[in-house]
Design an enzyme around this catalytic site. Structure first.
Site, PDB file in Angstrom:
ATOM      1  N   TYR A  52       0.920  -1.152  -0.089  1.00  0.00           N
ATOM      2  CA  TYR A  52       0.014   0.098  -0.075  1.00  0.00           C
ATOM      3  C   TYR A  52       0.769   1.276   0.035  1.00  0.00           C
ATOM      4  O   TYR A  52       0.504   2.315  -0.466  1.00  0.00           O
ATOM      5  CB  TYR A  52      -1.000  -0.113   1.092  1.00  0.00           C
ATOM      6  CG  TYR A  52      -2.271  -0.971   0.803  1.00  0.00           C
ATOM      7  CD1 TYR A  52      -3.212  -0.505   0.103  1.00  0.00           C
ATOM      8  CD2 TYR A  52      -2.282  -2.263   1.365  1.00  0.00           C
ATOM      9  CE1 TYR A  52      -4.240  -1.320  -0.398  1.00  0.00           C
ATOM     10  CE2 TYR A  52      -3.226  -2.873   1.032  1.00  0.00           C
ATOM     11  CZ  TYR A  52      -4.337  -2.824   0.100  1.00  0.00           C
ATOM     12  OH  TYR A  52      -5.321  -3.718  -0.006  1.00  0.00           O
ATOM     13  N   HIS A  57     -14.347   1.921  -0.381  1.00  0.00           N
ATOM     14  CA  HIS A  57     -13.440   0.766   0.072  1.00  0.00           C
ATOM     15  C   HIS A  57     -12.436   1.489   0.725  1.00  0.00           C
ATOM     16  O   HIS A  57     -11.292   0.869   0.727  1.00  0.00           O
ATOM     17  CB  HIS A  57     -12.939   0.071  -1.492  1.00  0.00           C
ATOM     18  CG  HIS A  57     -14.074  -0.722  -2.078  1.00  0.00           C
ATOM     19  ND1 HIS A  57     -14.019  -1.263  -3.084  1.00  0.00           N
ATOM     20  CD2 HIS A  57     -15.120  -1.230  -1.230  1.00  0.00           C
ATOM     21  CE1 HIS A  57     -15.264  -2.038  -3.390  1.00  0.00           C
ATOM     22  NE2 HIS A  57     -16.043  -1.866  -2.281  1.00  0.00           N
ATOM     23  N   GLY A 103     -16.815   3.033 -15.289  1.00  0.00           N
ATOM     24  CA  GLY A 103     -15.431   2.485 -15.085  1.00  0.00           C
ATOM     25  C   GLY A 103     -15.545   1.245 -13.968  1.00  0.00           C
ATOM     26  O   GLY A 103     -14.639   1.199 -13.262  1.00  0.00           O
TER      27      GLY A 103
HETATM   28  N1  APR Z   1     -13.053   4.157 -19.274  1.00  0.00           N
HETATM   29  C1  APR Z   1     -14.009   3.623 -18.506  1.00  0.00           C
HETATM   30  N2  APR Z   1     -13.842   2.245 -18.018  1.00  0.00           N
HETATM   31  C2  APR Z   1     -12.766   1.478 -18.011  1.00  0.00           C
HETATM   32  C3  APR Z   1     -11.653   2.263 -18.638  1.00  0.00           C
HETATM   33  C4  APR Z   1     -11.877   3.600 -19.028  1.00  0.00           C
HETATM   34  N3  APR Z   1     -10.776   4.330 -19.637  1.00  0.00           N
HETATM   35  N4  APR Z   1     -10.780   1.271 -18.593  1.00  0.00           N
HETATM   36  C5  APR Z   1     -11.187   0.346 -18.103  1.00  0.00           C
HETATM   37  N5  APR Z   1     -12.507   0.307 -17.819  1.00  0.00           N
HETATM   38  C6  APR Z   1     -13.438  -0.336 -17.232  1.00  0.00           C
HETATM   39  C7  APR Z   1     -13.206  -1.836 -17.419  1.00  0.00           C
HETATM   40  O1  APR Z   1     -13.827  -2.408 -18.684  1.00  0.00           O
HETATM   41  C8  APR Z   1     -13.866  -2.667 -16.167  1.00  0.00           C
HETATM   42  O2  APR Z   1     -15.382  -2.883 -16.611  1.00  0.00           O
HETATM   43  O3  APR Z   1     -13.290  -0.249 -15.819  1.00  0.00           O
HETATM   44  C9  APR Z   1     -13.802  -1.491 -15.162  1.00  0.00           C
HETATM   45  C10 APR Z   1     -13.191  -1.840 -14.286  1.00  0.00           C
HETATM   46  O4  APR Z   1     -13.416  -2.814 -13.469  1.00  0.00           O
HETATM   47  P1  APR Z   1     -12.593  -3.538 -12.164  1.00  0.00           P
HETATM   48  O5  APR Z   1     -11.058  -3.682 -12.715  1.00  0.00           O
HETATM   49  O6  APR Z   1     -13.510  -4.761 -11.712  1.00  0.00           O
HETATM   50  O7  APR Z   1     -12.696  -2.618 -11.163  1.00  0.00           O
HETATM   51  P2  APR Z   1     -13.677  -2.122 -10.093  1.00  0.00           P
HETATM   52  O8  APR Z   1     -15.040  -2.434 -10.411  1.00  0.00           O
HETATM   53  O9  APR Z   1     -13.529  -0.760  -9.495  1.00  0.00           O
HETATM   54  O10 APR Z   1     -13.303  -3.177  -8.762  1.00  0.00           O
HETATM   55  C11 APR Z   1     -14.145  -3.138  -7.767  1.00  0.00           C
HETATM   56  O11 APR Z   1     -12.801  -4.559  -6.767  1.00  0.00           O
HETATM   57  O12 APR Z   1     -10.652  -5.569  -6.110  1.00  0.00           O
HETATM   58  C12 APR Z   1     -11.705  -4.670  -5.720  1.00  0.00           C
HETATM   59  O13 APR Z   1     -11.732  -3.376  -3.896  1.00  0.00           O
HETATM   60  C13 APR Z   1     -11.296  -3.264  -4.974  1.00  0.00           C
HETATM   61  O14 APR Z   1     -12.634  -1.321  -5.688  1.00  0.00           O
HETATM   62  C14 APR Z   1     -12.219  -2.518  -6.105  1.00  0.00           C
HETATM   63  C15 APR Z   1     -13.297  -3.387  -6.409  1.00  0.00           C
END
Ligand code: APR
Length: 245
Positions: free
Chosen positions: A62, A113, A179
């Site tokens: 972290y 989170h 996102g």
């Molecule tokens: N613009 C918009 N969306 C995007 C972009 C972009 N430039 N690049 C990627 N994405 C999308 C991807 O297609 C995906 O659907 O963002 C999404 C990211 O999804 P995750 O990686 O699953 O992230 P998130 O949903 O924030 O994860 C949730 O999981 O690991 C835990 O605690 C952690 O807060 C996190 C939680």
């Protein structure tokens, strides 16, 4: 934030943001990288078990994330959401631990989170400290003498801000999901916590059409500035011109 003052004269737009909104600032998303988070398995760095097994590894992980976020800048997607406040009440509910929404200038941001720029006591979760960009080291203690840990919700832990986020989402007049893959509970429940009759807009280049919504399949840094201009000009009642699929 712990509660919300509703401004009756303005429509309330709730933004549900995730890692994808910070991708164009150079911060990797979670599920786009072979199941690894910056070369670590999530279980090795983001669980209470990992903390018990190897707190120094977790702190180091972290600390590195904090330095990475320090160097990142808000991108046009974060900045567009600030513009939206010119005409609407805007609440950003983010799963992100970075401070890019705040640095862009968004006034109301709820972190589901946790926040990387804060530390908290391992003994008393109410003791939360602003770290700025400083590291947490083994031996750094809270006012009650126990080790400090990152102020992050790890897998398997409670999400104390969820009830607040749920209540806020119920007051939305429009929800914009940006996102996030919405794969992690309970954050994934929020899109459906909003009133059934209101519109949802999903901004994500890879979004699957899982829920009835307007889909903008483009990077947030491209799609959000255009969407915000449209909403500022036309309001939220006619979304036929936003270019959604
Ligand atoms: N613009 C918009 N969306 C995007 C972009 C972009 N430039 N690049 C990627 N994405 C999308 C991807 O297609 C995906 O659907 O963002 C999404 C990211 O999804 P995750 O990686 O699953 O992230 P998130 O949903 O924030 O994860 C949730 O999981 O690991 C835990 O605690 C952690 O807060 C996190 C939680």
């Amino acid at each position: 934030m712990t509660s919300l003052e509703i401004k009756p004269d303005k429509a309330h737009i709730v933004i549900l943001s995730g890692a994808g909104i910070s991708a164009e600032s150079g911060i990797k998303t979670f599920r786009d990288s072979d199941g690894l988070w910056e070369n670590h398995r999530v279980e090795d760095v983001a669980t209470p078990e990992a903390w018990h097994q190897d707190p120094e590894l977790v702190l180091g992980f972290y600390n590195a994330r904090r330095q990475q976020i320090r160097k990142a800048e808000p991108n046009p997607a974060h900045l567009a959401l600030v513009e939206l406040e010119k005409a609407f009440q805007v609440t950003v509910i983010t799963q992100n631990i970075d401070d890019l929404h705040e640095r862009a200038g968004s006034s109301t941001v709820l972190h589901l989170h946790g926040e990387i720029l804060k530390a908290r006591s391992t003994l008393d979760a109410r003791l939360v400290y602003n770290l700025g960009h400083n590291d947490i080291h083994a031996g750094d203690i809270c006012d009650k003498g126990s080790q400090l840990r990152p102020h992050i919700v790890w897998f398997g832990e409670d999400v104390p801000m969820y009830p607040v986020a749920h209540e806020i989402t119920q007051t939305a007049d429009l929800v914009i999901v940006v996102g996030t893959s919405l794969q992690v509970q309970p954050a994934s429940f929020l899109a459906s916590a909003a009133p059934a009759h209101i519109a949802r807009i999903v901004v994500d280049p890879k979004a699957e059409a899982n829920v009835p919504a307007f889909y903008l399949r483009a990077p947030a840094g491209e799609a959000l500035p255009k969407l915000v201009s449209y909403l500022l000009e036309h309001g939220i009642s006619d979304l036929s011109g936003i270019g959604a699929e």
